[in-house]
Write an enzyme that holds these catalytic residues in place. Structure first.
Site: not given
Length: 333
Positions: A38, A107
């Site tokens: 991330h 995402e």
């Protein structure tokens, strides 16, 4: 063959602590360690987001046996796929072939911050993923690669330092379309727990099998991996409360895919009641109770169980899990 792994919570801990937890996972007898990649965490307060590609070589130097994988990395927006191919080739050499490239379609939270672009629909994200995997594999097996796809282009590209055996590629899927592709094109398949057993028994695993057979493989040729959200503690109240930090997991896929900041993700997650948060987890204080809830995933055909413990005391989780739950799981496999 049953394999049991550990998910290093990169959204919750800093890189040095995560290395120590990975080392401990090997010490207590686990087979693999996995980390997400991330750019931004799912929580602003107390959140972390160390870089997986720096963390993995550190773990490789401190361990001897465990496989080390991403679960998952998106090779399509923040990165040029060629750079990912080079990075994982190097890490494979440094780790004596222990790294795994686990990939997904991404995402918005992790990609918009570094591109400013509009987040595309699934069709484009999936097309980019397929093209990136093709490009990465070609760089691992061919010299002077010239590649012109819909999204990426290479001109006389070559990776000079690469392992004799290409790095395994595991493909994450939450639905049957990508699961079928994972069975066909992947060395492994990755999914996450807590979404109703019908998803795994009726949709995901049949799709993986169909994809594998289309590529003249058997489903056993695909490492069928699942991240199991297990909040295990001998103190049941602690096991329940430990899930709170990971409330973002209980947001819908649509909510998570469109959120572009850690602050907004945290705000949405904190509105959820603890009972709803805990539904995504196996919450247990008795090992037999835990194994009874884990076994259906094995029965569904998943063979590589990667456990994610939500608490802030990961040493406690690894110790109690390895002493109480792991022996009973090994007995099943």
């Amino acid at each position: 063959m049953l394999k049991v792994g550990y998910k290093a919570s990169a959204e919750q801990f800093g890189p040095r602590d995560l290395v120590e937890y990975a080392v401990r996972a090997e010490e207590v007898g686990l087979d693999s360690v996995w980390v997400s990649d991330h750019f931004l965490p799912w929580r602003h307060e107390g959140g972390h987001a160390p870089w997986a590609l720096a963390w993995m070589p550190a773990v490789a130097e401190r361990t001897k046996r465990v496989q080390i994988g991403t679960s998952v990395l998106t090779p399509t927006f923040r990165y040029n796929p060629a750079v990912i191919a080079q990075a994982f080739a190097t890490m494979s050499l440094l780790s004596n072939g222990r790294v795994i490239l686990g990939v997904g379609s991404g995402e918005a939270l992790n990609e918009i911050a570094v591109s400013g672009r509009e987040w595309p629909e699934f069709k484009e994200r999936f097309a980019r993923l397929r093209e990136s995997i093709k490009l990465i594999r070609e760089l691992w097996t061919s010299d002077n690669v010239n590649f012109k796809g819909d999204y990426y282009e290479l001109v006389d590209a070559k990776i000079y330092d690469r392992p004799e055996q290409p790095v395994p590629v595991y493909i994450a899927a939450g639905g049957p379309v990508v699961a079928k592709y994972a069975g066909r094109a992947g060395d492994g398949f990755i999914c996450t727990s807590g979404k109703g057993m019908e998803l795994y028994t009726d949709k995901l695993m049949p799709a993986v099998k169909e994809g594998a057979e289309a590529a003249e493989k058997t489903v056993e040729d695909v490492d069928r991996t699942i991240e199991i959200k297990l909040s295990y503690d001998r103190d049941h109240e602690k096991a329940l409360e430990n899930t709170r930090f990971w409330a973002p997991l209980s947001l819908s896929a649509e909510q998570k895919h469109s959120v572009s900041s850690a602050e907004e993700m945290e705000r949405l997650a904190d509105e959820l009641p603890i009972d709803q948060v805990a539904k995504r987890w196996i919450v247990a204080s008795d090992p037999d109770e835990a194994v009874a809830q884990i076994k259906p995933y094995l029965d569904a055909g998943l063979n590589h169980l990667v456990f994610h413990g939500p608490g802030h005391d990961q040493e406690r989780f690894l110790t109690q899990f390895s002493e109480d739950v792991l022996p009973k799981l090994r007995a099943l496999g």
